[in-house]
Scaffold this motif. Structure first.
Motif, short mmCIF file in Angstrom:
data_model
loop_
_atom_site.label_atom_id
_atom_site.label_comp_id
_atom_site.label_asym_id
_atom_site.label_seq_id
_atom_site.Cartn_x
_atom_site.Cartn_y
_atom_site.Cartn_z
N ALA A 134 -10.61 1.50 -1.45
CA ALA A 134 -11.57 2.35 -2.18
C ALA A 134 -13.02 1.93 -1.98
O ALA A 134 -13.93 2.71 -2.28
N HIS A 135 -13.25 0.70 -1.49
CA HIS A 135 -14.63 0.21 -1.40
C HIS A 135 -15.03 -0.22 0.01
O HIS A 135 -16.22 -0.20 0.33
N LEU B 26 -7.26 -6.56 -4.58
CA LEU B 26 -7.62 -6.69 -3.17
C LEU B 26 -7.39 -5.36 -2.44
O LEU B 26 -8.23 -4.93 -1.64
N CYS B 27 -6.28 -4.72 -2.72
CA CYS B 27 -5.98 -3.45 -2.05
C CYS B 27 -6.93 -2.34 -2.50
O CYS B 27 -7.34 -1.50 -1.69
N LEU C 260 -4.86 2.30 -9.69
CA LEU C 260 -5.87 2.98 -10.50
C LEU C 260 -6.94 3.66 -9.64
O LEU C 260 -7.57 4.62 -10.08
N GLU C 261 -7.13 3.15 -8.43
CA GLU C 261 -8.15 3.72 -7.54
C GLU C 261 -7.53 4.52 -6.40
O GLU C 261 -8.14 4.70 -5.35
N ALA D 256 -14.08 -3.10 -6.99
CA ALA D 256 -15.45 -3.57 -6.80
C ALA D 256 -15.55 -5.07 -7.06
O ALA D 256 -16.35 -5.77 -6.42
N GLY D 257 -14.72 -5.57 -7.97
CA GLY D 257 -14.75 -6.99 -8.30
C GLY D 257 -14.03 -7.85 -7.28
O GLY D 257 -14.08 -9.09 -7.35
N ALA D 258 -13.36 -7.22 -6.32
CA ALA D 258 -12.67 -7.97 -5.26
C ALA D 258 -13.20 -7.61 -3.88
O ALA D 258 -12.58 -7.95 -2.88
N ALA D 259 -14.35 -6.94 -3.82
CA ALA D 259 -14.89 -6.51 -2.52
C ALA D 259 -15.19 -7.70 -1.61
O ALA D 259 -14.90 -7.66 -0.40
#
Length: 629
Positions: A93-94, A87-88, A322-323, A488-491
């Motif tokens: 990052a997105h 989520l963070c 990681l991001e 990206a998978g939690a945007a």
């Protein structure tokens, strides 16, 4: 921000983490708004954040405050830490929002035992994950040292009082200097005042006052303080100490708890500044006198020394995802045997740094009946903060288990029921999720359900979970794939959280502190767990009576209960109701600021399984850690 190159199938957590080169932590600090004078570097990947940040940014508005809880988990865990990190990464990052993740430092008990580390997983991790999961900046070791110094002070005081007269005790506690002048150590003055003795000159005390001051007269049968260590060792649950001939036959039965269950860990998590921590450490009650009065760390003269051992641990550790989004790691109390949340200090620092439109996302341990309940009723009371939104993490796997699926056991392959589509089994288990959502709404906070998708989940199963979550009152329910795709998978989850934080919050606690101890226990048992009544065993009854007499009855309640069920029976799945909740004992963490009832047979020192995680953990010829999860 770095762009993740996600592989399929997803590699192991440690392979992903080691394939990523962290940026210098000074760059993460700069992006978070920290100038070099506000942190101390611990190598190139970690930094200790100074408490001066709170003073420098005191006038800044707080950001949005998001807490992540979960449904009742399987023994494998449902990816709550992974969801918190994902989520963070999505927000920062997105979705271009300022965000800080606030999480607990993992204990080495689970790391080398069953559950593994707590850095998240897949492409949603805190890195370097080896440093995160192993030692980090040594905070838990500081807690262990402080805890065990206090334990040593307890036993040695009993020993010296048993072998010396009142006069000899006083003379040794207040020895004359070279000029023949006696003085009290500063910590001794507090004990004198508590005894009603308002004198600062040792030689001015009467013989009766000297005896009262020097002899604590502890009742060894009432000692609640145990030694701790940060690994699972079931054979230390009950031990006998004092067996050496030098201890003159003064043996005593005691035991070890795991380090993260120490009250000092809870103090660290709930303190608001250095002075507050010093006060809380000194006020920790370790036993009673033979006259029935509480004995504190400051009575033993050790409160200041404990604070010195903890002076660096009070500073949160800055790391990164990681991001490249910032993470504050601080404190690590378990949620089943403690209050299960990271520190108030880290949250307050984060909320100031992200600013009005930013987000601080913190995780509450295990299911929402445990960690999130304690976040609301304990952590928020002491911090004065109010959450903007709560996220409940759910999985198809856990819902199938609660719907009547086969037993899930760590280390054993999942039954086919969990890898093949069975929408009816999922629907049957949604009662568990629904109760967690309903419980969380009682605090007046909007709820978003994060459906953590696994590779074997089908669209029909995921749709059933979403429908059940919305029916239970969640403002949104979002399927997430952050394990496979990172932020990206939690945007979409991030967007749902942003929207939820715009909703009205009418925050309220579950109980009033002025209520009697039993009323507060029963509010949790009935309103959160679904119990019909509470049974107090004789030891619990006597402790409730004692703590009420001592004036500790106005403290909040921190239930020590299995994380695998709403009941005291870990095998009772779904959303049971109408049961009797047994309270075996009630103990006091006066310094931390709560009472903790022991529900059923909760152990404060976990054990190791037949095949612990340490079988896989090693170091290669290049010095890299392998097998950590």
């Amino acid at each position: 921000m770095v762009k993740l190159e996600c592989k399929s199938p997803v590699p192991s957590d440690i392979d992903i983490a080691q394939a990523t080169t962290p940026v210098p932590i000074s760059e993460i600090a700069k992006a978070a708004g920290l100038t070099p004078n506000l942190y101390d570097l611990y190598g190139n990947t970690k930094a200790k954040v100074k408490l001066d940040v709170m003073n420098k940014h005191a006038s800044a508005p707080n950001g949005n405050y998001v807490v992540v809880g979960g449904m009742t988990p399987t023994p494998l865990g449902e990816g709550k830490s992974t969801t918190t990190v994902g989520l963070c990464q999505a927000l920062g990052a997105h979705l271009n929002r300022k965000v800080i993740t606030c999480v607990r430092q993992p204990s080495q008990g689970p790391t080398f035992g069953i559950k593994g580390g707590a850095a998240g997983g897949g492409y949603s991790q805190v890195i370097p994950m080896e440093e995160f999961n192993l030692h980090m900046t040594g905070d838990i070791h500081a807690i262990t040292a402080a805890n065990n110094l206090l334990a040593a002070a307890i036993d040695v005081r009993i020993f010296h009082e048993s072998t010396q007269s009142d006069t000899a005790l006083f003379n040794r506690l207040c020895p004359p200097n070279k000029a023949g002048k006696r003085t009290f150590a500063p910590v001794m003055l507090k004990r004198l005042r508590n005894l009603g003795i308002h004198k600062d000159d040792p030689d001015a005390l009467t013989p009766e006052e000297k005896a009262r001051f020097a002899r604590i007269d502890m009742d060894s049968s009432t000692i609640t303080w145990k030694r701790v260590m940060d690994v699972n060792d079931r054979f230390l649950r009950n031990i006998t100490i004092g067996q050496a001939p030098t201890e003159k036959g003064m043996t005593r039965e005691t035991g070890f708890d795991i380090a993260v269950a120490s009250e000092i860990m809870a103090v660290l998590a709930l303190t608001t500044d250095l002075a507050d921590m010093r006060t809380r450490l000194g006020n920790m009650v370790v036993a009673n006198t033979k006259q029935g009065l509480p004995v504190t760390a400051d009575d033993l003269g050790v409160g200041g020394a404990l604070a010195v051992l903890m002076k660096d641990a009070i500073e949160p550790t800055l790391m990164q995802t990681l991001e490249e989004t910032p993470v504050l790691v601080h404190a690590g109390p378990f949620a089943n045997i403690a209050h299960g949340n990271s520190s108030i200090i880290a949250d307050k620092i984060g909320l100031k740094l992200v600013g009005k439109d930013g987000f601080v996302v913190t995780e509450a341990g295990f299911g929402a009946d445990i960690g999130l309940e304690k976040f609301m009723n304990i952590k928020c009371r002491y911090s004065g903060l109010k959450p903007s939104c709560a996220v409940i993490v759910a999985t198809v796997r856990a819902l199938k288990m609660h719907g009547g699926g086969p037993v899930v056991t760590a280390g054993k392959p999942l039954d086919h029921a969990y890898t093949n589509e069975d929408t009816e089994l999922v629907k049957a288990g949604c009662c568990n999720l629904a109760r967690h959502v309903a419980n969380t709404r009682k605090y007046g906070v909007p709820v978003v359900v994060a459906i953590n998708k696994f590779a074997t989940d089908t669209d029909a199963e995921l749709a059933a979970v979403r429908e059940a979550a919305l029916e239970a009152g969640a403002v949104d329910a979002v399927v997430c794939e952050h394990h496979a795709y990172g932020g990206a998978g939690a945007a979409k989850l991030g967007e749902a959280v942003i929207a939820a934080c715009r909703e009205k919050v009418d925050f309220q606690f579950l109980y009033d502190l002025q209520q009697p101890i039993k009323a507060k226990i029963e509010a949790i048992a009935k309103e959160v767990y679904g119990a019909a009544s509470v049974e107090y065993l004789p030891q619990a009854e006597s402790q409730i009576e004692l703590y009420t007499k001592m004036g500790f009855d106005k403290l909040p309640i921190c239930m020590a209960k299995t994380q695998y069920s709403f009941t005291a029976d870990a095998s009772a799945k779904g959303a049971p109701s109408g049961f009797v909740l047994p309270i075996r004992d009630v103990r006091a963490s006066v310094g931390a600021g709560f009472l903790y009832p022991l529900v059923g047979d909760m152990m404060m020192m976990p054990g190791l399984p037949t095949r612990p995680a340490f079988y896989e953990i090693d170091i290669d010829s290049s010095g890299h850690v392998v097998g950590l999860s």
